[in-house]
Design a protein around this motif. Structure first.
Motif, PDB file in Angstrom:
ATOM      1  N   THR A 197      -5.440  -1.583  -6.668  1.00  0.00           N
ATOM      2  CA  THR A 197      -4.533  -0.394  -7.153  1.00  0.00           C
ATOM      3  C   THR A 197      -5.223   0.757  -7.808  1.00  0.00           C
ATOM      4  N   ALA A 198      -6.251   0.615  -8.495  1.00  0.00           N
ATOM      5  CA  ALA A 198      -7.040   1.575  -8.966  1.00  0.00           C
ATOM      6  C   ALA A 198      -7.743   2.380  -7.883  1.00  0.00           C
ATOM      7  N   ASP A 199      -8.290   1.504  -6.943  1.00  0.00           N
ATOM      8  CA  ASP A 199      -8.997   2.096  -5.668  1.00  0.00           C
ATOM      9  C   ASP A 199      -8.267   2.751  -5.066  1.00  0.00           C
ATOM     10  N   ILE A 200      -6.947   2.256  -4.752  1.00  0.00           N
ATOM     11  CA  ILE A 200      -5.892   3.010  -3.853  1.00  0.00           C
ATOM     12  C   ILE A 200      -5.546   4.496  -4.516  1.00  0.00           C
ATOM     13  N   ARG A 234       0.693  -1.135  -0.093  1.00  0.00           N
ATOM     14  CA  ARG A 234      -0.136   0.035  -0.128  1.00  0.00           C
ATOM     15  C   ARG A 234       1.061   1.375   0.038  1.00  0.00           C
ATOM     16  N   GLU A 235       1.995   1.153   0.817  1.00  0.00           N
ATOM     17  CA  GLU A 235       2.851   2.430   0.709  1.00  0.00           C
ATOM     18  C   GLU A 235       3.223   2.829  -0.373  1.00  0.00           C
ATOM     19  N   ILE A 236       3.417   2.116  -1.570  1.00  0.00           N
ATOM     20  CA  ILE A 236       3.791   2.447  -2.972  1.00  0.00           C
ATOM     21  C   ILE A 236       2.492   2.375  -4.057  1.00  0.00           C
ATOM     22  N   LEU A 260      -3.961  -7.777 -10.879  1.00  0.00           N
ATOM     23  CA  LEU A 260      -3.415  -7.001 -12.033  1.00  0.00           C
ATOM     24  C   LEU A 260      -3.286  -5.606 -11.421  1.00  0.00           C
ATOM     25  N   VAL A 261      -2.121  -4.942 -11.440  1.00  0.00           N
ATOM     26  CA  VAL A 261      -1.768  -3.708 -11.005  1.00  0.00           C
ATOM     27  C   VAL A 261      -2.210  -2.523 -12.137  1.00  0.00           C
ATOM     28  N   GLU A 263      -6.637   8.255  -3.083  1.00  0.00           N
ATOM     29  CA  GLU A 263      -5.614   9.355  -2.929  1.00  0.00           C
ATOM     30  C   GLU A 263      -5.687  10.408  -4.218  1.00  0.00           C
ATOM     31  N   SER A 264      -6.891  10.505  -4.636  1.00  0.00           N
ATOM     32  CA  SER A 264      -7.300  11.327  -5.797  1.00  0.00           C
ATOM     33  C   SER A 264      -6.323  11.478  -7.051  1.00  0.00           C
TER      34      SER A 264
END
Lengths: 249, 566
Positions: free
Chosen positions: A225-228, A184-186, A192-193, A232-233
């Motif tokens: 990944t898209a959600d993260i 999550r940090e990165i 699938l990222v 973070e806008s």
């Protein structure tokens, strides 16, 4: 060794004693460079480009590799960077140092380390991969990564070059990344990222050393990944117009 | 020693009585102007190509070679039969010639004909370090001519040899600008049908092989005697004269298809050895080969010597004219060659076609009848072996994409036409056969013999006095001109004792070619593909001849190397 020396001495003596006879010449061993493995090197910037996105972001991007070595063992430094011009910050900066050995007619295995040092948290990965030419002329580069925290991921790059003429080349490239655990940090979620798909039209201006191109690149993030990114806008999908040059020397 | 001193003194006192010819060569950095570009290179006596060395059969020559470079050099006397220490291959014959050093070669001239010399160090030869050798025979030659010219071909490239090798290792198709394009796909689809074209592309793509892979290194300027096409080297003649043209292919990588529109060529020599004359319209000269042809221009007009590269990526051009300044039209180049599946027949795992040339009796009988009559005209072999009227040459895979065809549909020289004028050796059964598979991987730009590169290979050991039959099996899609130093290569064209004697034997893709060698030269010798970048990549061997009259067992013991063959 002493035996060899004495034999040479004998043959030398012989040739002095019997000058008319064809001298018994020693047969030298080949220590020339021809008898050594041929060492070669090369530098290739597959991408060296300016990107302009659909939401007015400007990036300087490169993807290059330097190799040195023989047919049997090469050392390769792969470097990739994405520099946000307005923010004056690296969105991505990745360097790999790998050793590469052939494993089949068309494929090499690679092993080494990868350092990601963008703005923000750094990561170090161990890399294991294969690279080569698949049937129907697809250039394939597939890698497994494990970072110091035990997070594993994989990347697959495929490229195909369509020769419109022998100088105008349309190349299609797809890079996909899959993570087997979340980091999550990165901003990496499990699954699938992301994918980066590029289409570039180049012209070989100077041999294959300098080939300017224009193109489009599509970047997309998926799943967690898209959600993260959304949380973070950040954007999850970008289109870029690109202009740059392929360089090889 | 004393004897030598004495002759030295005598030769100083009485220059007219000198038996040994003395020659001086300097190895220099030179400028090479092709007309298309100017390039620094390496030459002899300040020029590339170097001088034509004219020797006499039977003389002893002394050649002082002074190295003015800042790197080691060497000169190999290509095709000359001489003691192995004089053969000029660093690491095999001698240590090489260091910068500033003068090395004196001394050897007897025991043969006649057209040969050449070149550096055997690094990529000095592609960089320009070569020249011609003409040896006047002791006796009469079995043909007449009124004047003669050396026609020395090369493929001068704007890049240095080192750079070319590095680029090929980085991107094997770096220099290939004849690859199949989208445009060619559509034109093939319209002539052969869409499905067939797709299937064809898929079949080649599956092998990761290119049909266009005829010439690795394109982008050169073809040159004749140091002149590019625009500079137009010109040889003069009086109408009615017979002109002997001594063709030498000193290219690094390029085979040339040679013709002189409007003139018949009578081939009288191949690789320096007289052959039974053959009239041809066109011939293909492999890298490092020589062919002597006689032309008989009768009219007061110019003729173009046109030499297209086998892959049609470049050409050399010169002129034969009654007067300086006259020229004839320069024909356009024909379409680039495309390999076919037949050329792939030698690849391991591919269907092996019936390419065995040991069974060529039928064809050769018909040839021999013509030849025995000594008839120099009206021999048309172009149809021989062709089932369906297609041109056919038994030294190419049946259906090969690089099968030579004369521009005027006339006679194209085949190896099968080469018959020795006078056999050099008694015919006898070979004592054994050595198979050499010519192997490589285009995508890695690795080239090897029996899958082993020179750096990893043991020497090939031969016994003095034996007659070895070499079987070349070309498992690659490229043509390889194989050159054995120090001993003759008796090419098996199926003509028995009339088999021609050569120093360089081209092996076409997908074919098997045999040659025999009378092992009559003690010492150690180089044996390699004469394409510069193939040899450098590993298609190279050392041959050790054990035993022999001048040798003792001690001698062979000195060079301690592992036994075994290739």
């Amino acid at each position: 060794m002493s035996r060899i020396r004495s034999l040479i001495t004998v043959s030398l003596l012989g040739s002095m004693v019997f000058p008319t006879a064809v001298a018994a010449q020693e047969m030298i061993a080949d220590t020339t460079s021809r008898k050594q493995a041929l060492t070669s090197w090369g530098v290739q910037f597959e991408e060296l480009e300016y990107r302009y996105s659909d939401d007015d972001e400007e990036l300087g991007v490169w993807s290059a590799d330097f190799f040195y070595g023989t047919d049997d063992l090469k050392v390769r430094w792969l470097t990739k960077g994405e520099y946000a011009i307005e923010e004056q910050a690296y969105e991505g900066l990745e360097n790999q140092l790998v050793a590469q050995v052939p494993i089949s007619d068309f494929f090499d295995a690679k092993a080494g380390v990868r350092f990601d040092t963008p703005e923000g948290p750094d990561r170090t990965y161990a890399v294991l991969g294969i690279t080569g030419l698949a049937p129907q002329w697809f250039e394939i580069d597939a890698n497994l990564y494990v970072n110091e925290e035990g997070d594993t991921s994989a990347g697959l790059d495929a490229e195909y070059e369509l020769l419109l003429t022998n100088y105008w080349i349309l190349s299609a490239a797809v890079d996909a990344t899959v993570a087997f655990s979340e980091d999550r940090e990165i901003g990496v979620g499990k699954g699938l990222v992301s994918t980066e798909t590029g289409l570039r039209l180049s012209y070989d201006l100077v041999d294959r050393a300098f080939s300017p191109y224009i193109g489009v690149v599509h970047e997309r993030k998926y799943g967690d990944t898209a959600d993260i990114a959304e949380a973070e806008s950040g954007s999850t999908e970008d289109w870029f117009a690109v202009i740059g040059a392929r360089i090889a020397f | 020693m004393k004897v030598r001193l004495l002759t030295g003194l005598l030769s100083l006192l009485m220059p007219a009585l000198v038996l040994a010819g003395e020659y001086n060569l300097t190895v220099d950095r030179v400028e090479i102007d092709t007309g298309d570009f100017v390039k620094e290179g390496i030459g002899y006596n300040g020029k590339s190509p170097g001088p034509v060395l004219r020797f006499k059969e039977g003389e002893d020559v002394r050649i002082n070679v002074t190295n003015n470079l800042d790197e080691a050099t060497s000169i190999h006397w290509h095709g000359l039969i001489l003691p192995f220490e004089q053969d000029g291959v660093p690491g095999i014959s001698f240590p090489g010639i260091q910068p500033g050093e003068t090395f004196t070669y001394e050897f007897p001239i025991t043969q006649a004909g057209t040969y050449w010399f070149h550096s055997h160090s690094g990529f000095q030869e592609p960089d320009g370090a070569f020249g011609a050798i003409v040896i006047e025979p002791e006796g009469r030659e079995p043909f007449r001519y009124d004047r003669e010219y050396v026609i020395q071909l090369t493929d001068k490239h704007p890049h240095s040899g080192d750079r070319i090798m590095r680029n090929l290792k980085m991107m094997p198709d770096y220099y290939n600008r004849q690859q199949q394009t989208v445009g060619e796909f559509f034109s093939d689809a319209s002539s052969n049908g869409l499905m067939d074209t797709i299937q064809d592309r898929m079949a080649w793509g599956d092998m990761r092989m290119m049909k266009a892979d005829v010439e690795d290194v394109q982008g050169f300027t073809g040159m004749i005697n140091g002149k590019g096409p625009a500079q137009n080297w010109t040889g003069l003649f009086e109408p009615g004269e017979r002109v002997r043209l001594r063709f030498i292919n000193s290219s690094a990588m390029t085979y040339f298809d040679v013709r002189i529109p409007g003139l018949d060529m009578t081939v009288v020599q191949a690789d320096g050895n007289n052959i039974q004359p053959v009239n041809v319209d066109e011939f293909r000269i492999g890298v490092a080969e020589t062919y002597d042809v006689i032309v008989h221009p009768k009219d007061e007009r110019a003729h173009t010597i046109f030499a297209e590269s086998m892959g049609r990526s470049g050409y050399a051009r010169a002129t034969l004219a009654p007067e300086e300044g006259m020229e004839a039209p320069v024909p356009p180049m024909r379409d680039p060659a495309r390999l076919t599946m037949a050329d792939m027949a030698g690849m391991p795992g591919m269907d092996h076609g019936d390419m065995d040339h040991s069974s060529m009796e039928n064809m050769d009988d018909s040839n021999m009848q013509d030849m025995d009559h000594g008839s120099m005209d009206g021999m048309d072999h172009s149809k021989m072996g062709g089932d369906d009227g297609q041109p056919s040459d038994p030294f190419y895979a049946k259906g090969s994409g690089i099968m030579p065809v004369a521009a005027n549909d006339g006679k194209f020289l085949s190896y099968a036409d080469l018959k020795a004028q006078k056999p050099l050796y008694e015919e006898r059964e070979p004592t054994r056969e050595i198979e050499l598979r010519l192997t490589g991987n285009m995508e890695r730009y690795t080239w090897s013999i029996n899958g082993v590169k020179y750096e990893d290979a043991d020497p090939i050991r031969l016994q003095y006095g034996e007659r070895v039959r070499f079987k070349f099996v070309n498992e690659t899609m490229m043509t390889h001109p194989m050159h054995l130093h120090g001993m003759w290569s008796i090419l098996d064209v199926g003509a028995g004792k009339w088999n021609p004697i050569k120093h360089t034997v081209s092996v076409q893709p997908g074919t098997t070619v045999y040659m025999e060698t009378e092992v009559d030269a003690p010492g150690q010798w180089a044996f390699h593909c004469h394409l510069s970048y193939h040899a450098a990549a590993g298609m190279f061997r050392k041959v050790i001849v054990e035993g022999g009259p001048d040798s003792t067992q001690a001698k062979t013991d000195v060079a301690i190397e592992e036994g075994g063959d290739a």
